[in-house]
Scaffold this motif. Structure first.
Motif, PDB file in Angstrom:
ATOM      1  N   TYR A  14       0.814  -1.214   0.000  1.00  0.00           N
ATOM      2  CA  TYR A  14       0.000   0.000   0.000  1.00  0.00           C
ATOM      3  C   TYR A  14       0.852   1.270   0.000  1.00  0.00           C
ATOM      4  N   ILE A  15       2.007   1.238   0.661  1.00  0.00           N
ATOM      5  CA  ILE A  15       2.906   2.395   0.629  1.00  0.00           C
ATOM      6  C   ILE A  15       3.379   2.652  -0.797  1.00  0.00           C
ATOM      7  N   ARG A  16       3.817   1.611  -1.477  1.00  0.00           N
ATOM      8  CA  ARG A  16       4.312   1.775  -2.848  1.00  0.00           C
ATOM      9  C   ARG A  16       3.192   2.209  -3.784  1.00  0.00           C
ATOM     10  N   GLN A  17       2.006   1.671  -3.581  1.00  0.00           N
ATOM     11  CA  GLN A  17       0.858   2.091  -4.382  1.00  0.00           C
ATOM     12  C   GLN A  17       0.556   3.567  -4.147  1.00  0.00           C
ATOM     13  N   ALA A  18       0.606   3.991  -2.889  1.00  0.00           N
ATOM     14  CA  ALA A  18       0.335   5.390  -2.555  1.00  0.00           C
ATOM     15  C   ALA A  18       1.402   6.311  -3.124  1.00  0.00           C
TER      16      ALA A  18
END
Length: 250
Positions: free
Chosen positions: A223-227
């Motif tokens: 989710y961090i990388r997606q964000a």
């Protein structure tokens, strides 16, 4: 590389808050608190800052009596929800309060209680109690009452209001919130199909084995990388966020 634990914690809170807005779990209200390393203070956002654009530099440091130690902004109205849960539960590192629509819906149906339906919902195998007071949790007495309803469980619904959720860290809290919504959706899908829900049995729950630390780190990284790729959170936060997640790997 910034290894300041306070800076890492602030970025975790800001990142998790922004991502929970993107997931539809937070909106114009709701908040995350996180216990600081000294155990006597916690970080939380102000009452008025946008959850979707929360900046680490604007987080407040508050003591367990609700006094703002660092920052010149007003804390959330429901600060007592956080102080009293953190006071009652020394095992808890982070608290989420939100107004998830599905969570509220399960407090409005007679005779139907939200149950663990999916494998990741074993986190709530001990139960998801409902707190009967629908009003804002603004006093220490109300916060203490909610903490009593929560007990040693990891989440509690609040009648016609929302929910309170606890976890050991901010990344774990974020992952739990995502799975909580998934589980509530699954339960509702069964009801909408006109079928009788078949929650996980105690025997099935006992069979489910999953390394929590690895799972939290895996999803937090995703989710961090997606964000970051979607410009929801700055690339400049990545080092401390990834460094924090790596501590959960098993």
């Amino acid at each position: 590389m910034d290894h300041d634990p306070h800076a890492i914690l602030a970025e975790q809170i800001a990142a998790a808050t922004r991502m929970l807005v993107a997931q539809g779990i937070l909106d114009y209200s709701g908040h995350i608190s996180a216990r600081m390393p000294d155990g006597e203070h916690f970080m939380i956002q102000s009452a008025s800052d946008s959850r979707g654009e929360l900046d680490p530099s604007r987080l407040l440091v508050v003591d367990m009596d609700g006094k703002v130690i660092h920052g010149d902004l007003k804390p959330p109205l429901e600060l007592a929800l956080h102080t009293e849960i953190l006071r009652a539960r020394p095992d808890v590192g982070a608290v989420l309060h939100c107004h998830m629509e599905l969570a509220i819906t399960f407090t409005l149906m007679k005779g139907i209680q939200l149950k663990p339906m999916r494998a990741r919902a074993v986190r709530w195998a001990s139960g998801i109690p409902t707190h009967p007071d629908p009003s804002l949790i603004t006093t220490s007495e109300q916060g203490t009452a909610l903490a009593g309803t929560l007990g040693q469980h990891n989440a509690a619904l609040i009648r016609a209001h929302g929910l309170a959720m606890t976890a050991e860290t901010v990344p774990a809290l974020f992952v739990d919130a995502v799975h909580f919504l998934e589980n509530a959706k699954q339960h509702m899908m069964v009801l909408q199909a006109g079928q009788e829900p078949m929650p996980l049995t105690a025997e099935e729950i006992a069979q489910i084995s999953s390394p929590r630390g690895f799972h939290v780190a895996k999803l937090w990284n995703f989710y961090i990388r997606q964000a970051q790729s979607g410009n929801l959170i700055p690339q400049s936060w990545s080092t401390s966020l990834q460094d924090a997640a790596s501590g959960h790997r098993e």
